[in-house]
Design an enzyme around this catalytic site. Structure first.
Site, short mmCIF file in Angstrom:
data_model
loop_
_atom_site.label_atom_id
_atom_site.label_comp_id
_atom_site.label_asym_id
_atom_site.label_seq_id
_atom_site.Cartn_x
_atom_site.Cartn_y
_atom_site.Cartn_z
N HIS A 135 -5.58 -3.35 2.09
CA HIS A 135 -4.29 -3.04 1.43
C HIS A 135 -3.72 -4.32 0.83
O HIS A 135 -3.66 -5.36 1.50
CB HIS A 135 -3.31 -2.45 2.44
N HIS A 206 4.48 -0.16 -4.68
CA HIS A 206 4.17 -0.97 -3.50
C HIS A 206 2.79 -1.64 -3.59
O HIS A 206 2.70 -2.86 -3.59
CB HIS A 206 4.29 -0.07 -2.26
P1 13P Z 1 2.55 -6.36 7.70
O1 13P Z 1 2.78 -7.85 7.65
O2 13P Z 1 3.30 -5.72 8.84
O3 13P Z 1 1.08 -6.04 7.72
O4 13P Z 1 3.18 -5.74 6.39
C1 13P Z 1 2.74 -6.12 5.12
C2 13P Z 1 2.70 -5.03 4.14
O5 13P Z 1 2.09 -5.19 3.09
C3 13P Z 1 3.37 -3.74 4.45
O6 13P Z 1 2.93 -2.74 3.60
ZN ZN Z 2 2.21 -3.54 1.66
#
Ligand code: 13P
Ligand code: ZN
Length: 265
Positions: A135, A206
């Protein structure tokens, strides 16, 4: 073997480095996960510390019961993952009911998107479609959230017609969730629902949530999607009339040539 000596750990660190070079990981943006296979698990088991600190999940993920998931620690700055790496990654053991996890190695708290990763890894396991997720927050695909109607068909078609590779790298297309607050069960459920049908999901406004057989292949998918999005955005923002495109027929022939079939939605 120590976890930090394992191939999966080194691969994660390498690909996170590449993601940073792409500008996909501002601050703590991004998280990854890998459902460990038997060989990986056995090779690093000696490095685990077992405690009774089980943490309940907001909803059980039965399909992930007894699995071990390598992931990133919440809040870790991806640009700095090389430093104190063993505090920025962790391995979670999922309980035998799939309702809780405990950390058996590494940093204290897994990514805030853990539920989305677990639910998606479970859906992927069910259809034998890989065990890794990458991600990230690439700017071009996120920008497209604002100008392409938020449905799977529209987003997929926009990407397929932007670059020839799209039709055979992601012939099933890309799903889109619409807006959800990051780190919520709502986002997790929306993602896992889409990952049943698509190898990657656009989290509107996002980022991208890409799956694969390995961290490398999930990263490669995110990269291909982001490149197609960049081209789309360049074409749209040129302000010039669009006089050529990759037609639907050409997209279908491209997919067919490589043994795939474009999703018809
Ligand atoms: P985390 O640091 O909790 O992994 O969150 C980062 C993020 O990209 C949330 O979508
Ligand atoms: Zn994120």
């Amino acid at each position: 073997m120590k976890v930090i000596e394992s191939e999966f750990f080194k691969e994660a660190l390498r690909f996170i480095g590449y993601g940073c070079q792409m500008g996909w990981h501002e601050r703590n943006a991004g998280n990854i996960s890998l459902r460990l296979n038997k060989e990986e698990l056995e090779s690093v088991r000696d490095d685990f510390v077992l405690t009774d600190n089980w943490v309940s999940l907001p909803e059980a993920v039965v399909g992930m019961a007894n699995e071990f998931v390598f992931t990133t620690v919440s809040g870790s700055y991806f640009i700095d993952m090389q430093y104190n790496s063993s505090e920025k990654f962790c391995i979670c053991e999922i309980s035998n009911q799939g309702s809780a996890y405990r950390i058996v190695w590494g940093g204290k708290r897994p990514t805030s998107e853990l539920c989305g990763h677990l639910m998606s890894l479970s859906a992927m396991k069910q259809k034998n479609a890989g065990r890794a997720v990458y991600h990230c927050h690439p700017a071009n695909i996120v920008a497209l959230s604002y100008i392409i109607p938020q449905n799977d068909k529209e987003i997929s078609s926009a990407l397929w017609e932007s670059e020839t590779e799209g039709a055979f790298v992601f012939p099933q297309g890309v799903g889109v969730t619409g807006f959800h607050v990051p780190g919520t069960l709502e986002l997790a459920k929306a993602t896992a629902e889409k990952i049943k049908y698509y190898p990657a999901v656009l989290w509107s406004f996002h980022g991208i949530f890409a799956s694969g057989d390995s961290i490398a292949s999930a990263f490669g998918l995110a990269h291909a999607i982001e490149k197609a999005a960049e081209i789309k955005l360049k074409v749209l923002s040129s302000g010039l009339p669009i006089v050529n495109t990759i037609t639907k027929e050409q997209q279908e022939i491209t997919a067919k040539t490589y043994g795939f079939k474009l999703n018809e939605f």
